[in-house]
Motif scaffolding. Structure first.
Motif, short mmCIF file in Angstrom:
data_model
loop_
_atom_site.label_atom_id
_atom_site.label_comp_id
_atom_site.label_asym_id
_atom_site.label_seq_id
_atom_site.Cartn_x
_atom_site.Cartn_y
_atom_site.Cartn_z
N TYR A 1 -8.53 -19.66 -8.03
CA TYR A 1 -8.36 -18.41 -8.76
C TYR A 1 -6.99 -17.80 -8.44
O TYR A 1 -6.49 -17.92 -7.32
N VAL A 2 -6.43 -17.12 -9.41
CA VAL A 2 -5.36 -16.16 -9.14
C VAL A 2 -6.03 -14.80 -9.06
O VAL A 2 -6.97 -14.50 -9.81
N THR A 3 -5.60 -13.99 -8.11
CA THR A 3 -6.23 -12.70 -7.88
C THR A 3 -5.20 -11.59 -7.93
O THR A 3 -4.02 -11.80 -7.63
N ALA A 4 -5.64 -10.41 -8.31
CA ALA A 4 -4.75 -9.25 -8.38
C ALA A 4 -5.57 -8.00 -8.17
O ALA A 4 -6.75 -7.94 -8.55
N GLY A 5 -4.95 -7.01 -7.56
CA GLY A 5 -5.63 -5.74 -7.33
C GLY A 5 -4.70 -4.56 -7.48
O GLY A 5 -3.48 -4.68 -7.35
N LEU A 6 -5.30 -3.41 -7.76
CA LEU A 6 -4.55 -2.18 -8.00
C LEU A 6 -5.29 -1.04 -7.31
O LEU A 6 -6.51 -0.91 -7.45
N THR A 7 -4.55 -0.22 -6.55
CA THR A 7 -5.11 0.98 -5.93
C THR A 7 -4.45 2.20 -6.56
O THR A 7 -3.22 2.34 -6.51
N LEU A 8 -5.26 3.06 -7.17
CA LEU A 8 -4.77 4.26 -7.83
C LEU A 8 -5.17 5.49 -7.03
O LEU A 8 -6.32 5.59 -6.56
N PHE A 9 -4.24 6.42 -6.87
CA PHE A 9 -4.49 7.69 -6.17
C PHE A 9 -4.99 7.46 -4.74
O PHE A 9 -5.69 8.29 -4.19
N ARG A 10 -4.60 6.31 -4.17
CA ARG A 10 -4.97 5.93 -2.81
C ARG A 10 -6.47 5.78 -2.61
O ARG A 10 -6.94 5.63 -1.48
N PHE B 1 0.85 -1.19 0.00
CA PHE B 1 0.00 0.00 0.00
C PHE B 1 0.88 1.24 0.00
O PHE B 1 1.70 1.43 0.91
N SER B 2 0.73 2.07 -1.00
CA SER B 2 1.57 3.25 -1.15
C SER B 2 1.02 4.42 -0.35
O SER B 2 -0.20 4.60 -0.25
N ASP B 3 1.92 5.23 0.20
CA ASP B 3 1.52 6.47 0.89
C ASP B 3 1.46 7.65 -0.07
O ASP B 3 1.01 8.73 0.32
N SER B 4 1.87 7.44 -1.30
CA SER B 4 1.87 8.51 -2.29
C SER B 4 0.61 8.46 -3.14
O SER B 4 0.13 7.39 -3.50
N PHE C 1 0.53 9.35 -6.11
CA PHE C 1 0.92 9.05 -7.49
C PHE C 1 1.44 7.63 -7.67
O PHE C 1 1.45 7.12 -8.79
N ALA C 2 1.87 6.98 -6.60
CA ALA C 2 2.38 5.60 -6.71
C ALA C 2 1.24 4.63 -6.40
O ALA C 2 0.56 4.76 -5.37
N PRO C 3 1.00 3.65 -7.26
CA PRO C 3 -0.12 2.74 -7.03
C PRO C 3 0.17 1.72 -5.94
O PRO C 3 1.32 1.39 -5.66
N GLY C 4 -0.88 1.25 -5.32
CA GLY C 4 -0.79 0.10 -4.43
C GLY C 4 -1.04 -1.17 -5.22
O GLY C 4 -1.83 -1.18 -6.17
N LEU C 5 -0.34 -2.25 -4.86
CA LEU C 5 -0.43 -3.49 -5.62
C LEU C 5 -0.70 -4.66 -4.69
O LEU C 5 -0.25 -4.67 -3.54
N ARG C 6 -1.42 -5.65 -5.18
CA ARG C 6 -1.69 -6.86 -4.41
C ARG C 6 -1.91 -8.04 -5.36
O ARG C 6 -2.48 -7.88 -6.44
N VAL C 7 -1.45 -9.20 -4.94
CA VAL C 7 -1.64 -10.43 -5.71
C VAL C 7 -1.99 -11.53 -4.71
O VAL C 7 -1.66 -11.45 -3.53
N GLY C 8 -2.66 -12.57 -5.21
CA GLY C 8 -3.02 -13.64 -4.29
C GLY C 8 -3.54 -14.87 -5.01
O GLY C 8 -3.57 -14.95 -6.24
N TYR C 9 -3.93 -15.82 -4.19
CA TYR C 9 -4.49 -17.09 -4.67
C TYR C 9 -5.69 -17.41 -3.78
O TYR C 9 -5.61 -17.31 -2.55
N ARG C 10 -6.78 -17.81 -4.40
CA ARG C 10 -8.03 -18.11 -3.69
C ARG C 10 -8.56 -19.45 -4.17
O ARG C 10 -8.60 -19.71 -5.38
N GLU C 11 -8.97 -20.31 -3.22
CA GLU C 11 -9.50 -21.62 -3.59
C GLU C 11 -10.72 -21.97 -2.74
O GLU C 11 -10.74 -21.69 -1.53
N ASN C 12 -11.71 -22.54 -3.39
CA ASN C 12 -12.88 -23.05 -2.69
C ASN C 12 -12.64 -24.53 -2.39
O ASN C 12 -12.57 -25.35 -3.30
N PHE C 13 -12.53 -24.88 -1.10
CA PHE C 13 -12.24 -26.26 -0.72
C PHE C 13 -13.50 -27.11 -0.61
O PHE C 13 -13.42 -28.29 -0.23
N ALA C 14 -14.64 -26.56 -0.94
CA ALA C 14 -15.90 -27.31 -0.92
C ALA C 14 -16.59 -27.12 -2.27
O ALA C 14 -16.15 -26.33 -3.11
#
Length: 434
Positions: free
Chosen positions: A392-401, A368-371, A373-386
């Protein structure tokens, strides 16, 4: 009968969706971040009733937090077999024909129909879901006495269509033959308008960390609907069946779900536990099978429901129970929470309103960026065990906070050479900056 389950008809359904954290569609950046609470991601305040205390800081002059617009989420999921709508159209064309010239020709058509049914009846379906927060929700206020309140309001939708198979028999139609069957398109749908009110409080403070506890009451207004469209009914229409599941054929009822949660927060790690719906509220679908006063396609569908129920393929009465579900989570973080490696796991599986099982396991890494102008980035993996056990592969982007975009891309493909995944989800939201 017009049985084309087009994407346009499906979009009409998803457009009707307006919800907190339904098991079938996580909210906002929680797509990627799992159920771990993080003050830098407001949508995670909906994961654990103890979260509001962590979200605001009176010592820093930030005694309240609020959303702005969204997040809004949409997802689709389909069965293993490709070309579900095309196969349903092919089956409908076979069953609708009324001029088979002989029993031999009719029996050959029955063989073709049964071949299609064997492909799609057990493993083919289409499922859509959507959710959205009411603008400016959730709203969190932290008092000087170290207690925190949360108010949030939202709505969600889920709908699923699949085929219920039945025997096919040839019957005389004048000099020709036609095919008779109760094979039907079966649709279940639910909408949930929810208002949540919660309180969290510091319970223990030590030199190495704090223990926070919380409780939340979620007031649900749930509308549940089921519809059948008999494939041999040429006067019925699949699009109408979908829309009926949203409006005319729905039974609305209210209930309250109680959640409990706790979070241990330290400088470089945190642990959490949630128990959702401890009182297990129950909601009823409308009963099928009462054919009095019906005519036309409605009577045909009602008779088919009774016949399928007699064969054990359908229940005339149905109930949705919000079963209790436990979730544990943990994270390793930098001191200012800019970096976070997190994971969460549902201890047990629960069913969604259309009967599918969910038990999520999630891991993620986020920055998570404090700026501005700099984006926040996240990646992950999600699975349903039932249930479907999709991952799934997951990804997220935060722009301008403030602007958050998250996507979940299914790793399982549709059989038959399709390049599309069996499931995808997208979320977009705009938060106030803090």
């Amino acid at each position: 009968m017009k049985k084309s389950l087009t994407l346009t008809a499906m979009c009409l359904l998803s457009g009707a969706a307006m919800a907190a954290m339904p098991v079938y569609l996580p909210v906002g950046s929680s797509y990627t971040l799992s159920g771990v609470v993080n003050p830098r991601a407001l949508s995670t305040s909906l994961s654990n009733p103890a979260a509001p205390y962590v979200m605001a800081s009176t010592s820093a002059g930030k005694s309240w937090r609020a959303g702005f617009l969204g997040p809004i989420g949409l997802s689709y999921e389909v069965g293993k077999v490709s070309h579900f709508t095309d196969r349903v159209d092919d089956l409908e064309n076979i069953l609708d024909r009324t001029n088979y010239s002989s029993t031999a020709e009719a029996n050959a058509a029955i063989a073709d129909a049964n071949s299609i049914i064997s492909d799609i009846a057990d493993s083919a379906y289409v499922k859509l879901s959507g959710s959205a927060q009411v603008p400016f929700m959730p709203f969190i206020y932290k008092t000087r006495t170290r207690g925190a309140f949360i108010l949030d309001a939202s709505g969600s939708f889920v709908g699923k269509a699949n085929i219920l198979s039945d025997d096919i028999t040839p019957t005389a139609s004048g000099a020709d033959y036609k095919l008779s069957s109760n094979t039907s398109l079966y649709v279940k749908a639910a909408t949930d308008i929810r208002v949540g009110l919660g309180y969290s409080q510091l319970m223990l403070r030590t030199p190495v960390g704090e223990l926070v506890g919380g409780v939340k009451a979620n007031f649900h207004r749930i509308s549940l609907g089921r519809s059948l469209a008999v494939l041999t009914d040429e006067n019925d229409d699949a699009s109408d069946v979908f829309m009926d599941s949203l409006t005319d054929g729905k039974t609305a009822s209210s209930g309250v779900g109680i959640d409990l949660g706790a979070i241990w927060v330290s400088n470089h790690y945190q642990l959490g536990a949630t128990l959702a719906n401890i009182n297990q509220p129950t909601f009823d679908f409308g009963d099928l099978g009462d054919c009095s006063g019906l005519s036309g396609s409605s009577l045909s569908s009602c008779n088919a429901a009774n016949a399928l129920a007699g064969d054990g393929k359908l229940s005339l009465s149905d109930t949705y129970k919000m079963d209790a579900q436990g979730t544990i989570d943990g994270a390793i973080t930098s001191r200012n929470r800019q970096w976070i490696l997190s994971a969460s796991y549902d201890i047990n599986g629960v069913k969604d309103p259309v009967g599918d099982d969910y038990q999520w396991g999630v891991v993620s890494l986020a920055y998570f960026s404090d700026s501005v102008f700099a984006p926040g980035l996240r990646v992950g993996y999600r699975e349903n065990f039932a249930g479907t056990q999709l991952s799934y592969v997951t990804a997220g982007l935060t722009l301008f906070r403030r602007l958050n975009v998250d996507v979940a891309y299914g790793l399982q493909k549709i059989e038959g050479g399709s390049v599309l995944p069996r499931s995808m989800a997208l979320s977009i939201g705009y938060d106030m900056a803090f």
